[in-house]
Write a protein that holds these residues in place. Structure first.
Motif, PDB file in Angstrom:
ATOM      1  N   LEU B  18       0.800  -1.237   0.000  1.00  0.00           N
ATOM      2  CA  LEU B  18       0.000   0.000   0.000  1.00  0.00           C
ATOM      3  C   LEU B  18       0.830   1.284   0.000  1.00  0.00           C
ATOM      4  N   PRO B  19       1.873   1.417   0.837  1.00  0.00           N
ATOM      5  CA  PRO B  19       2.645   2.659   0.823  1.00  0.00           C
ATOM      6  C   PRO B  19       3.207   2.978  -0.557  1.00  0.00           C
ATOM      7  N   GLY B  22       0.446   4.251  -2.641  1.00  0.00           N
ATOM      8  CA  GLY B  22       0.176   5.628  -2.250  1.00  0.00           C
ATOM      9  C   GLY B  22       1.142   6.597  -2.914  1.00  0.00           C
ATOM     10  N   VAL B  25       0.104   6.959  -6.460  1.00  0.00           N
ATOM     11  CA  VAL B  25      -1.174   7.678  -6.609  1.00  0.00           C
ATOM     12  C   VAL B  25      -1.000   9.175  -6.352  1.00  0.00           C
ATOM     13  N   ARG B  26      -0.230   9.516  -5.338  1.00  0.00           N
ATOM     14  CA  ARG B  26      -0.099  10.912  -4.925  1.00  0.00           C
ATOM     15  C   ARG B  26       0.886  11.712  -5.789  1.00  0.00           C
TER      16      ARG B  26
END
Lengths: 349, 259
Positions: B18-19, B22, B25-26
């Motif tokens: 997940l990190p 992220g 995505v960011r």
């Protein structure tokens, strides 16, 4: 005398203490059960393992002795064949065979040419560019033999060279090995637990059990006159120990065996299982060797049924499948076993 | 599959992945080109790649022989030696940096002698970056190569000895080729660790753009000033790491790994 050695190695419970001598052109088989110290002996002869004592003399040169002379393996003139060939997997077959020439300073092209010649001799012409992984078991062991012989070593050591092969391949490779050993001028030591290898390939046999030599002789002598149960079983004989008086041997386990020759003192009696006859009732006439025994196990063994018998005398009888069926024997059954005095081999202990 | 194993396993995957998702995505994708073109980014990336590669080469040069000694030699106190050389593996890198400074700094035990003899002082140079990264990353290589050596069949070395090869020849022509996949794996681990090195580097080599500011240092400093830029720099590091892993897997690690 081309190889003379006395090897002492202490490893926990096992003490290996073996003396041996092998002449030029002679093949000595070291025969023994697993764990007898055979491979340890070979590693000492190769210089791969430092013994706790003794000496190794090759062609009159001391390569190991108690006085501190230790020539490492790579400085000796030897070739070794291992059970699972140990061809280097990252090198081609030809480069494997050329390896020993390259390390001893041969030029690449010369080494390659000699290696190709040897591959031809062992029947692998044209396979030099393959990787060892692309060879069959028999081919790999032939290549390993070529790799060991390529530098014309003074000493050839073979560690169970056939035992990793399947039965059919073993037969052909054994025959080829016999031919190459015949051509080989140095001394060869073959370690094996298979009596057939020892009988077929060796000029002399050394039987080692629990780190000690228990018997030495030509293959025929060892096969005819085994001196331990292990050897007797290997060559398919039943061995009984006793004391001879005239033509009778009083067995150590009680009972007695009649023999054809005059004997005195401690002797071995060897009985071939096929010379033992079985009857349901006491046989007619007056055979001198007849005992009531009990059948312990019966196992098919090629065309015969091998019957292990217990009682006054522990015997093994090989009877044909037909007679076994006619006798209608089951384990636990009582039988009469007889063997002619003239069929019993007897020799001093 | 048993639930008590499956659920934690899925949680672990989520936690690890997940990190990174992220981060992707960011990322400010429209400005990414402009961010990468900023002065200093290329410099930091180049410095990181060069120093990590040099640290890996140094680790190979010194670490493979050390792994051989640990795996094959009969020297006494080998387990103590192994414990000592793997200390940097568990040591906080900042402590490593301090220790390097105390030994190799201008006033250090070895550094003083070096400075008096040559006028050269190691800390705060690019060489110091390489030294710090090697200190932290080499144990990864040593452990990995030692494992490969232990797994390799030592009887091949016996066979080589019976064919006239001394131990050095045997090492070059038999042992090293046999453990090549293990060495490659160790080198990748070592390189990745060196690439990400932060604590020992900033302590021992400082944070000077162009000479000692590697990517992780740049990411950290930029994050305080300009979070968007930090994300971009992080993406670059992620991409380089993944690319290396994939490339080497395909080329070396995949082929007949161990035997």
């Amino acid at each position: 005398m081309s190889l003379a050695a006395h090897v002492v190695v202490r490893r926990g419970a096992l003490t290996l203490d073996v003396e041996l001598a092998v002449a030029d052109g002679e093949v000595l088989a070291v025969l023994g059960p697993n764990g007898a110290g055979k491979s340890t002996l070979l590693r000492v002869l190769a210089g791969l393992l430092a013994p706790d004592g003794g000496r190794v003399v090759v062609d009159g040169d001391r390569v190991w002795d108690d006085a501190g002379r230790h020539v490492p393996a790579h400085q000796r003139s030897l070739g070794m064949v291992f059970q699972d060939h140990l061809l280097f997997p990252h090198l081609s077959v030809a480069d494997n065979v050329a390896f020993g020439l390259r390390t001893r300073g041969a030029r690449r092209a010369d080494a390659r040419a000699t290696a190709e010649g040897w591959l031809d001799r062992v029947g692998l012409a044209g396979l030099g560019d393959r990787r060892p992984g692309q060879l069959s078991g028999g081919q790999a062991q032939r290549a390993a033999l070529a790799r060991a012989l390529v530098g014309d070593p003074r000493l050839l050591l073979l560690d169970e060279p056939l035992s990793a092969l399947d039965a059919r391949t073993r037969l052909t490779v054994r025959a080829e090995l016999h031919r190459h050993l015949g051509d080989y001028a140095g001394s060869a030591v073959l370690v094996t637990h298979d009596p057939v290898d020892a009988m077929a390939l060796a000029d002399r046999v050394l039987v080692v059990e629990d780190g000690r030599v228990v018997q030495a002789g030509t293959p025929a002598e060892v096969a005819r006159r085994p001196r331990t149960d292990y050897v007797a079983r290997l060559v398919g004989l039943v061995l009984l120990a006793g004391t001879g008086t005239g033509t009778t041997v009083a067995l150590d386990g009680g009972s007695a065996v009649a023999v054809a020759a005059q004997v005195h003192g401690p002797v071995f009696v060897a009985v071939r299982p096929e010379s033992v006859a079985l009857y349901l009732s006491r046989p007619e006439g007056s055979p001198r060797n007849v005992w009531p025994l009990r059948l312990v196990t019966a196992t098919p063994h090629g065309p015969v049924v091998r019957c292990d018998l217990a009682g006054e005398v522990a015997l093994t009888a090989d009877v044909t499948a037909t007679s076994f069926a006619e006798l209608g024997l089951a384990p636990g059954a009582q039988v009469w076993a007889s063997v002619k005095a003239s069929e019993v081999a007897v020799y001093p202990r | 599959m048993p639930v008590p194993l499956l659920v934690p396993a899925l949680l672990a995957v989520g936690f690890l992945v997940l990190p990174l998702v992220g981060l992707v995505v960011r990322a400010p994708w429209p400005e990414i080109g402009a961010q990468l073109a900023r002065p200093g980014v290329g410099e930091a990336l180049r410095l990181s790649l060069v120093s990590a590669t040099l640290a890996t080469l140094l680790s190979l040069l010194l670490g493979v022989p050390l792994a051989w000694v640990l795996a094959r030699s009969q020297v006494r106190g080998r387990s103590l030696l192994r414990a000592l050389v793997t200390v940097p593996l568990v040591l906080p890198p900042v402590v490593g940096g301090v220790a390097l400074f105390l030994v190799l700094g201008r006033q250090g035990i070895v550094g003083r002698w070096l400075f008096e003899a040559t006028g050269f002082s190691l800390p705060f140079t690019t060489a110091a970056v390489v030294v710090a990264e090697t200190f932290v990353a080499m144990p990864f290589l040593v452990i990995s190569v030692e494992g490969a050596l232990r797994a390799a069949d030592a009887r091949f070395e016996d066979a080589a000895a019976t064919l006239g090869a001394d131990r050095w020849t045997t090492f070059r022509r038999v042992t090293l080729p046999l453990v090549a996949p293990g060495v490659a794996a160790g080198a990748v681990l070592c390189w990745a660790r060196a690439l990400g090195e932060f604590g020992a580097t900033i302590t021992f080599a400082g944070n000077f753009p162009g000479t000692t500011q590697t990517m992780p240092l740049a990411v950290y400093l930029t994050l305080q000033r300009d979070p968007e830029a930090a994300i971009v720099l992080s993406l670059v590091l992620l991409a380089v790491s993944l690319a290396t892993l994939l490339l080497l897997r395909g080329r070396w690690l995949g082929r007949g790994a161990v035997g």
